[in-house]
Design a protein around this motif. Structure first.
Motif, PDB file in Angstrom:
ATOM      1  N   ALA A 138      47.133  39.990  59.192  1.00  7.91           N
ATOM      2  CA  ALA A 138      47.667  40.189  57.847  1.00  7.91           C
ATOM      3  C   ALA A 138      49.189  40.297  57.865  1.00  7.91           C
ATOM      4  O   ALA A 138      49.867  39.798  56.965  1.00  7.91           O
ATOM      5  CB  ALA A 138      47.057  41.441  57.228  1.00  7.91           C
ATOM      6  N   LEU A 139      49.724  40.924  58.885  1.00  6.96           N
ATOM      7  CA  LEU A 139      51.174  41.107  58.969  1.00  6.96           C
ATOM      8  C   LEU A 139      51.922  39.790  59.138  1.00  6.96           C
ATOM      9  O   LEU A 139      53.067  39.663  58.689  1.00  6.96           O
ATOM     10  CB  LEU A 139      51.516  42.061  60.123  1.00  6.96           C
ATOM     11  N   VAL A 140      51.287  38.802  59.755  1.00  7.01           N
ATOM     12  CA  VAL A 140      51.952  37.503  59.931  1.00  7.01           C
ATOM     13  C   VAL A 140      51.580  36.519  58.825  1.00  7.01           C
ATOM     14  O   VAL A 140      51.956  35.347  58.886  1.00  7.01           O
ATOM     15  CB  VAL A 140      51.635  36.902  61.323  1.00  7.01           C
ATOM     16  N   GLY A 141      50.831  36.994  57.828  1.00 12.49           N
ATOM     17  CA  GLY A 141      50.550  36.162  56.673  1.00 12.49           C
ATOM     18  C   GLY A 141      49.286  35.348  56.724  1.00 12.49           C
ATOM     19  O   GLY A 141      49.051  34.492  55.859  1.00 12.49           O
ATOM     20  N   ASN A 142      48.431  35.592  57.714  1.00 10.65           N
ATOM     21  CA  ASN A 142      47.193  34.812  57.819  1.00 10.65           C
ATOM     22  C   ASN A 142      46.055  35.362  56.965  1.00 10.65           C
ATOM     23  O   ASN A 142      45.002  34.717  56.850  1.00 10.65           O
ATOM     24  CB  ASN A 142      46.740  34.747  59.286  1.00 10.65           C
ATOM     25  N   LEU A 143      46.248  36.546  56.403  1.00  6.16           N
ATOM     26  CA  LEU A 143      45.248  37.137  55.520  1.00  6.16           C
ATOM     27  C   LEU A 143      45.929  37.556  54.226  1.00  6.16           C
ATOM     28  O   LEU A 143      47.056  38.051  54.244  1.00  6.16           O
ATOM     29  CB  LEU A 143      44.593  38.365  56.181  1.00  6.16           C
ATOM     30  N   SER A 144      45.241  37.376  53.122  1.00  7.72           N
ATOM     31  CA  SER A 144      45.797  37.754  51.827  1.00  7.72           C
ATOM     32  C   SER A 144      45.692  39.263  51.615  1.00  7.72           C
ATOM     33  O   SER A 144      44.697  39.890  52.004  1.00  7.72           O
ATOM     34  CB  SER A 144      45.060  37.035  50.692  1.00  7.72           C
ATOM     35  N   LEU A 145      46.721  39.829  50.985  1.00  3.29           N
ATOM     36  CA  LEU A 145      46.717  41.242  50.644  1.00  3.29           C
ATOM     37  C   LEU A 145      46.302  41.414  49.190  1.00  3.29           C
ATOM     38  O   LEU A 145      46.445  40.503  48.369  1.00  3.29           O
ATOM     39  CB  LEU A 145      48.104  41.845  50.861  1.00  3.29           C
ATOM     40  N   ARG A 146      45.766  42.588  48.887  1.00  2.00           N
ATOM     41  CA  ARG A 146      45.386  42.886  47.505  1.00  2.00           C
ATOM     42  C   ARG A 146      46.641  42.870  46.626  1.00  2.00           C
ATOM     43  O   ARG A 146      47.617  43.573  46.915  1.00  2.00           O
ATOM     44  CB  ARG A 146      44.706  44.247  47.437  1.00  2.00           C
ATOM     45  N   PRO A 147      46.633  42.116  45.531  1.00  2.00           N
ATOM     46  CA  PRO A 147      47.812  42.096  44.665  1.00  2.00           C
ATOM     47  C   PRO A 147      48.028  43.436  43.981  1.00  2.00           C
ATOM     48  O   PRO A 147      47.084  44.221  43.790  1.00  2.00           O
ATOM     49  CB  PRO A 147      47.493  40.992  43.652  1.00  2.00           C
ATOM     50  N   GLU A 148      49.273  43.678  43.613  1.00  2.00           N
ATOM     51  CA  GLU A 148      49.645  44.978  43.051  1.00  2.00           C
ATOM     52  C   GLU A 148      48.827  45.322  41.809  1.00  2.00           C
ATOM     53  O   GLU A 148      48.428  46.478  41.615  1.00  2.00           O
ATOM     54  CB  GLU A 148      51.141  44.983  42.717  1.00  2.00           C
ATOM     55  N   PHE A 149      48.537  44.328  40.966  1.00  2.00           N
ATOM     56  CA  PHE A 149      47.839  44.632  39.716  1.00  2.00           C
ATOM     57  C   PHE A 149      46.379  45.027  39.924  1.00  2.00           C
ATOM     58  O   PHE A 149      45.742  45.544  38.994  1.00  2.00           O
ATOM     59  CB  PHE A 149      47.953  43.433  38.746  1.00  2.00           C
ATOM     60  N   LEU A 150      45.860  44.796  41.112  1.00  2.00           N
ATOM     61  CA  LEU A 150      44.481  45.185  41.398  1.00  2.00           C
ATOM     62  C   LEU A 150      44.385  46.534  42.121  1.00  2.00           C
ATOM     63  O   LEU A 150      43.283  47.036  42.336  1.00  2.00           O
ATOM     64  CB  LEU A 150      43.779  44.115  42.240  1.00  2.00           C
ATOM     65  N   ARG A 151      45.517  47.096  42.489  1.00  2.00           N
ATOM     66  CA  ARG A 151      45.496  48.397  43.155  1.00  2.00           C
ATOM     67  C   ARG A 151      45.253  49.509  42.137  1.00  2.00           C
ATOM     68  O   ARG A 151      45.686  49.423  40.988  1.00  2.00           O
ATOM     69  CB  ARG A 151      46.810  48.659  43.892  1.00  2.00           C
ATOM     70  N   ALA A 152      44.554  50.551  42.570  1.00  2.00           N
ATOM     71  CA  ALA A 152      44.248  51.654  41.657  1.00  2.00           C
ATOM     72  C   ALA A 152      43.904  52.890  42.455  1.00  2.00           C
ATOM     73  O   ALA A 152      43.498  52.823  43.608  1.00  2.00           O
ATOM     74  CB  ALA A 152      43.093  51.279  40.743  1.00  2.00           C
ATOM     75  N   LEU A 153      44.066  54.029  41.819  1.00  2.00           N
ATOM     76  CA  LEU A 153      43.625  55.287  42.406  1.00  2.00           C
ATOM     77  C   LEU A 153      42.224  55.644  41.916  1.00  2.00           C
ATOM     78  O   LEU A 153      41.529  56.396  42.528  1.00  2.00           O
ATOM     79  CB  LEU A 153      44.606  56.421  42.045  1.00  2.00           C
TER      80      LEU A 153
END
Length: 289
Positions: free
Chosen positions: A274-289
């Motif tokens: 993930a750190l080198v860009g081979n995996l997608s991260l959760r976009p900011e608008f989908l993050r929640a508490l």
């Protein structure tokens, strides 16, 4: 059932009966926490608690789990907790476990023998907010306990046979102190050796002290890759004898669920991808508490 204010529970208690025996949190001073703001800590009257247990027995007779709310239920006097747990056992005999939030203050108030009694009466798991193993960070966020306190009080719960789920907070130390926060948190987690670890990523809540610090430029929230790097360093520094390290909360950028120690190397490799860009991260608008 009766509920006062906003009721919070751990993600793993999503299907549990929620029994509110206290309202709010007796500490309620952590700089990052927006829970229970404007809400005074109070103890729910016995008649309401007993009526709610009776309601649960009528409507959820075969429930397997129950969680005692709110944020500081373990602070209840031993006699009161004992009576509540005995009544729960009588009315809901099919329960596998009762869960509760715990902190250093409430654990310090109980002897190991008292905690053992609660465990025999069904209290099988306690959720403890460590947040960080770095004393500098713990002071900055006004946690009200040191890393040594956390280790000692968690040890009491484990000695009593109560399972522990420990929460840590990625990003809470800011960018500059991130390496120390990650390393020290891994050290403290290793010393506690809980059955479960839950890592959340920092999200700034309005009306908190930390929110004001961000607006004033006194605190900088680390970016997604910095948070991910911190998670990697924390897992690398964490040695559990037989535990689950979860970072699959909705606040996290990369869902991670690792059984330690068996899956440690594979999990570090996953984060590296993930750190080198081979995996997608959760976009900011989908993050929640």
């Amino acid at each position: 059932m009766h509920y006062q204010g906003t009721v919070y529970r751990p993600p793993s208690e999503a299907n549990s009966i929620l029994l509110q025996v206290t309202t709010g949190c007796s500490h309620n001073k952590c700089t990052f926490c927006g829970m229970y703001k404007g809400q005074r800590f109070s103890i729910t009257p016995d008649e309401i608690v007993y009526a709610d247990i009776d309601y649960a027995a009528r409507h959820f007779p075969h429930a397997r789990r129950l969680f005692l709310c709110d944020g500081d239920a373990l602070i209840l006097p031993q006699n009161r907790l004992r009576t509540i747990l005995v009544r729960i056992r009588e009315k809901l005999p099919h329960l596998d476990r009762v869960g509760i939030y715990a902190n250093c203050k409430s654990l310090k108030a109980k002897t190991i023998e008292e905690l053992e009694e609660l465990r025999r009466l069904g209290l099988k798991i306690a959720y403890m907010g460590l947040e960080s193993g770095d004393d500098h960070t713990l002071t900055a966020i006004n946690k009200g306990a040191t890393a040594a306190d956390m280790i000692a009080m968690a040890g009491k719960a484990k000695a009593a046979g109560i399972k522990l789920s420990v929460t840590v907070l990625l990003g809470i130390a800011g960018p500059d102190r991130s390496p120390v926060h990650a390393e020290e948190t891994g050290r403290v987690l290793s010393a506690i050796d809980p059955e479960y670890v839950g890592a959340l990523s920092l999200m700034i809540e309005p009306q908190t002290k930390l929110h004001a610090d961000v607006l004033a430029g006194d605190f900088v929230v680390p970016g997604p890759l910095a948070i991910l790097g911190e998670l990697r360093a924390m897992i690398a520094a964490t040695n559990l004898s037989n535990g689950l390290f979860h970072a699959n909360h909705a606040s996290n950028y990369l869902p991670v669920r690792a059984k330690l120690p068996e899956e440690k190397a594979a999990t570090l490799d996953l984060i590296d991808q993930a750190l080198v860009g081979n995996l997608s991260l959760r976009p900011e608008f989908l993050r929640a508490l």
